[in-house]
Design a protein around this motif. Structure first.
Motif, PDB file in Angstrom:
ATOM      1  N   PRO A 278       0.812  -1.239   0.000  1.00 26.92           N
ATOM      2  CA  PRO A 278       0.000   0.000   0.000  1.00 26.92           C
ATOM      3  C   PRO A 278       0.832   1.269   0.000  1.00 26.92           C
ATOM      4  CG  PRO A 278      -0.145  -1.152   2.115  1.00 26.92           C
ATOM      5  CD  PRO A 278       0.516  -2.094   1.169  1.00 26.92           C
ATOM      6  N   ASP A 279       2.010   1.246   0.651  1.00 24.24           N
ATOM      7  CA  ASP A 279       2.825   2.454   0.695  1.00 24.24           C
ATOM      8  C   ASP A 279       3.500   2.735  -0.641  1.00 24.24           C
ATOM      9  OD1 ASP A 279       4.231   0.054   1.330  1.00 24.24           O
ATOM     10  OD2 ASP A 279       5.971   1.209   1.926  1.00 24.24           O
ATOM     11  N   ILE A 280       3.685   1.706  -1.469  1.00 24.41           N
ATOM     12  CA  ILE A 280       4.244   1.891  -2.810  1.00 24.41           C
ATOM     13  C   ILE A 280       3.151   2.349  -3.779  1.00 24.41           C
ATOM     14  CG2 ILE A 280       5.324   0.731  -4.769  1.00 24.41           C
ATOM     15  CD1 ILE A 280       7.252   1.141  -2.519  1.00 24.41           C
ATOM     16  N   PHE A 281       1.999   1.697  -3.722  1.00 21.90           N
ATOM     17  CA  PHE A 281       0.922   1.992  -4.673  1.00 21.90           C
ATOM     18  C   PHE A 281       0.455   3.436  -4.575  1.00 21.90           C
ATOM     19  CE2 PHE A 281      -3.374   1.926  -6.403  1.00 21.90           C
ATOM     20  CZ  PHE A 281      -3.228   1.123  -7.523  1.00 21.90           C
ATOM     21  N   VAL A 282       0.423   3.982  -3.363  1.00 21.65           N
ATOM     22  CA  VAL A 282      -0.077   5.341  -3.198  1.00 21.65           C
ATOM     23  C   VAL A 282       0.790   6.355  -3.939  1.00 21.65           C
ATOM     24  CG1 VAL A 282       1.210   5.943  -1.089  1.00 21.65           C
ATOM     25  CG2 VAL A 282      -1.078   6.914  -1.466  1.00 21.65           C
ATOM     26  N   ARG A 283       2.026   5.977  -4.272  1.00 19.99           N
ATOM     27  CA  ARG A 283       2.891   6.885  -5.031  1.00 19.99           C
ATOM     28  C   ARG A 283       2.300   7.218  -6.397  1.00 19.99           C
ATOM     29  NH1 ARG A 283       5.140   8.749  -0.774  1.00 19.99           N
ATOM     30  NH2 ARG A 283       6.717   7.451   0.210  1.00 19.99           N
ATOM     31  N   LEU A 284       1.480   6.327  -6.936  1.00 19.53           N
ATOM     32  CA  LEU A 284       0.852   6.579  -8.228  1.00 19.53           C
ATOM     33  C   LEU A 284      -0.232   7.648  -8.133  1.00 19.53           C
ATOM     34  CD1 LEU A 284       0.479   2.874  -9.427  1.00 19.53           C
ATOM     35  CD2 LEU A 284       2.226   4.519 -10.118  1.00 19.53           C
ATOM     36  N   PHE A 285      -0.706   7.924  -6.921  1.00 21.84           N
ATOM     37  CA  PHE A 285      -1.764   8.906  -6.725  1.00 21.84           C
ATOM     38  C   PHE A 285      -1.243  10.295  -6.387  1.00 21.84           C
ATOM     39  CE2 PHE A 285      -4.820   5.331  -5.265  1.00 21.84           C
ATOM     40  CZ  PHE A 285      -5.200   5.101  -6.577  1.00 21.84           C
ATOM     41  N   THR A 286       0.044  10.419  -6.038  1.00 20.28           N
ATOM     42  CA  THR A 286       0.550  11.725  -5.612  1.00 20.28           C
ATOM     43  C   THR A 286       1.082  12.568  -6.779  1.00 20.28           C
ATOM     44  OG1 THR A 286       2.725  10.770  -5.135  1.00 20.28           O
ATOM     45  CG2 THR A 286       1.151  10.884  -3.313  1.00 20.28           C
ATOM     46  N   ALA A 287       1.146  11.974  -7.977  1.00 21.30           N
ATOM     47  CA  ALA A 287       1.661  12.704  -9.140  1.00 21.30           C
ATOM     48  C   ALA A 287       0.611  13.649  -9.701  1.00 21.30           C
ATOM     49  CB  ALA A 287       2.085  11.717 -10.214  1.00 21.30           C
ATOM     50  N   ARG A 288       1.072  14.666 -10.421  1.00 23.76           N
ATOM     51  CA  ARG A 288       0.129  15.612 -11.017  1.00 23.76           C
ATOM     52  C   ARG A 288      -0.406  15.133 -12.363  1.00 23.76           C
ATOM     53  NH1 ARG A 288       4.532  19.829 -10.968  1.00 23.76           N
ATOM     54  NH2 ARG A 288       5.910  19.384 -12.715  1.00 23.76           N
ATOM     55  N   SER A 289       0.209  14.101 -12.949  1.00 23.03           N
ATOM     56  CA  SER A 289      -0.284  13.550 -14.214  1.00 23.03           C
ATOM     57  C   SER A 289       0.276  12.149 -14.407  1.00 23.03           C
ATOM     58  CB  SER A 289       0.148  14.424 -15.400  1.00 23.03           C
ATOM     59  OG  SER A 289       1.561  14.355 -15.583  1.00 23.03           O
ATOM     60  N   ALA A 290      -0.353  11.394 -15.312  1.00 22.54           N
ATOM     61  CA  ALA A 290       0.157  10.061 -15.633  1.00 22.54           C
ATOM     62  C   ALA A 290       1.534  10.161 -16.281  1.00 22.54           C
ATOM     63  CB  ALA A 290      -0.816   9.336 -16.559  1.00 22.54           C
ATOM     64  N   GLN A 291       1.751  11.216 -17.054  1.00 18.96           N
ATOM     65  CA  GLN A 291       3.058  11.393 -17.685  1.00 18.96           C
ATOM     66  C   GLN A 291       4.140  11.612 -16.635  1.00 18.96           C
ATOM     67  OE1 GLN A 291       3.635  10.993 -21.017  1.00 18.96           O
ATOM     68  NE2 GLN A 291       5.786  11.015 -20.375  1.00 18.96           N
ATOM     69  N   ALA A 292       3.802  12.296 -15.548  1.00 18.87           N
ATOM     70  CA  ALA A 292       4.767  12.488 -14.463  1.00 18.87           C
ATOM     71  C   ALA A 292       5.148  11.145 -13.836  1.00 18.87           C
ATOM     72  CB  ALA A 292       4.190  13.425 -13.404  1.00 18.87           C
TER      73      ALA A 292
END
Length: 508
Positions: free
Chosen positions: A254-268
């Motif tokens: 869970p602590d790794i997956f949440v990193r995908l939600f903190t970005a400002r875009s999918a490209q980031a």
């Protein structure tokens, strides 16, 4: 004098991190999205370092380096599955980001619960994530004991050093509780630069020193160049199993997956993967090579888990201080991420799954972080002298966390999966993995060296696929899934997500 260098370096680094956090502090105003995923606002460099500072904990300098020091090239398996984890990030980025923003998702459990339109799936995924993560949290607190012990240069006993590490990291948790994910990501940048930048330079310098002393590759034992094969105690499929478990389990944490939600875009997210991969590869290759060469030092051969500190000690107190501070930096990032994930999952996906205002959920998450920290401290105190057993438990937890993989990955890329399939797969796979882990703690020789997690994963996947075909979705669910994949799965790299509208799940 040496203890002043060791503890002084730690204190200066700690003060630097706190200064950065205070200067960049921003109130969330009760917004739980800002608290849990930093308002989805960070660019690729912050994303890359946040991923690294969570993925490579302090134990990378201890347990994983120790494996290379005691067994040779098999220790490099962490490089293989880490690079595969980055590759998975590239494939998952678009859908996870688009779905996450459209439905304001904040956790992995929230994500799979939305995909399958099921509270039960969400709760089970959250509980598996919390249970599997907790041993690593305790180990994080314990690993600081080595830092404070070595940097005291004999002035502090190993047991007292564990308490000192717990106290310092406990103080550090104040900012995790106050600032949430935004503070964690910002501190990850500072901690990551020191842990893998300065730490990597120290390891490179130690390689040069070792080879200058005639401790090169030619003098290593021949078995250091071999992987487990036919006839070995571990079995010929053992290496494949640990790489597969590590890679597939990567985004189940869970602590790794949440990193995908903190970005400002999918490209980031995709850009962060491109930046993280070479940094990770270089750092791990240097660290593991140094550890393997250091096997030739008598003190390292006797205590391989201490290879990082024992080898750095040859460079004098300042080099040892830098080496210890690198472990502290890596440990702090990992513990911060773990406690934040446990707090958010507990508050949002278990306690308040029926719904609550954001201020209440934020308060509950903060309380859960404090509770998790206190429980981890108690666990670390009670197990001061059994680190090896805890490491075994922590590695065994990988066999459990990977049971989220079919529901997660197949849910992202295959439309047919349903809630019953996801729930039954997770529960049966987890049960099989736990039972086999108790019987076969390392590998199952009768199955060629497969691990308990791989066998559980096979059962899990079979159950998931079978129930996906046996229990077809009704018309309403098929329409929801079709629109979810068609409309929210085709957004451009930096485009705004399609409004969820009637795509929003009903929730059972």
């Amino acid at each position: 004098m040496d203890i002043l260098i060791g503890y002084g370096t730690l204190a200066a680094f700690f003060a630097g991190v706190i200064l950065v956090l205070e200067r960049t502090r921003r109130a969330s105003g009760g917004d739980f999205t800002d608290y849990a995923v930093a308002g989805r606002s960070f660019g690729s460099w912050f994303q890359a370092m946040a991923f690294l500072n969570t993925w490579l904990p302090g134990t990378i300098f201890i347990a994983f380096a120790g494996l290379a020091a005691s067994a040779g090239v098999i220790g490099y398996y962490v490089v293989s599955y880490s690079l595969l984890a980055v590759l998975f990030m590239l494939f998952m980025a678009q859908k996870v980001f688009d779905w996450g923003r459209a439905f304001n998702l904040r956790t992995q459990a929230d994500f799979v619960g939305m995909r399958y339109n099921s509270k039960a799936v969400r709760i089970v995924a959250a509980l598996i994530g919390v249970v599997a993560s907790f041993p690593w949290l305790i180990l994080g607190f314990q690993s600081l004991g080595l830092v404070f012990s070595y940097l005291s240069f004999g002035a502090v006993s190993p047991t007292l050093a564990v308490f000192a590490g717990i106290a310092v990291l406990g103080i550090r948790q104040i900012w995790t509780v106050r600032l949430g994910m935004r503070g964690i990501v910002i501190s990850d940048m500072v901690q990551g630069i020191f842990a893998y930048g300065v730490g990597g330079l120290v390891a490179l310098g130690l390689i040069v020193w070792l080879m200058s002393q005639g401790l090169g590759f030619a003098a290593l034992p021949p078995e250091f160049a071999a992987l487990p094969g036919p006839g070995s105690d571990l079995g010929p499929l053992y290496y494949l199993s640990i790489v597969a478990t590590g890679a597939l389990g990567s985004w189940c944490w869970p602590d790794i997956f949440v990193r995908l939600f903190t970005a400002r875009s999918a490209q980031a997210v995709r850009n962060s993967a491109v930046k993280a991969a070479p940094i990770m590869f270089l750092f791990l290759a240097i660290l593991l090579t140094m550890s393997m060469l250091a096997h030739q030092l008598p003190e390292v051969a006797a205590a391989p888990d201490n290879v990082w500190f024992l080898t750095a000690a040859h460079g004098g107190p300042f080099v040892l201080a830098l080496a210890g501070t690198a472990v502290f930096a890596a440990t702090a990032g990992n513990v911060n991420a773990l406690t934040a994930a446990i707090g958010t999952h507990t508050a949002q996906d278990v306690i308040h799954i029926g719904g609550a205002d954001e201020a209440t959920t934020t308060r509950t998450a903060r309380a859960a972080i404090v509770a998790a920290t206190v429980l981890a401290v108690i666990g670390a105190v009670l197990t001061v002298n059994v680190t090896a057993g805890l490491l075994t438990l922590a590695l065994a937890s990988y066999q459990g966390i990977v049971q989220l993989a079919p529901a997660l990955y197949l849910g992202i890329f295959w439309r047919r999966g349903n809630a019953a399939a996801a729930l039954a797969g997770m529960l049966t796979g987890f049960a099989v993995a736990v039972v086999l882990q108790l019987i076969y703690p390392v590998s199952i020789r009768e199955l060629g060296g497969l691990t308990s997690g791989v066998v559980g994963l096979a059962v899990n996947t079979l159950v998931y696929v079978a129930l996906s075909y046996a229990l077809p979705q009704d018309a309403a669910e098929r329409a929801r899934i079709d629109r979810l994949f068609r409309e929210l799965g085709q957004a451009g790299p930096d485009s705004a997500a399609v409004p969820a509208g009637d795509l929003a799940p009903v929730r059972d």
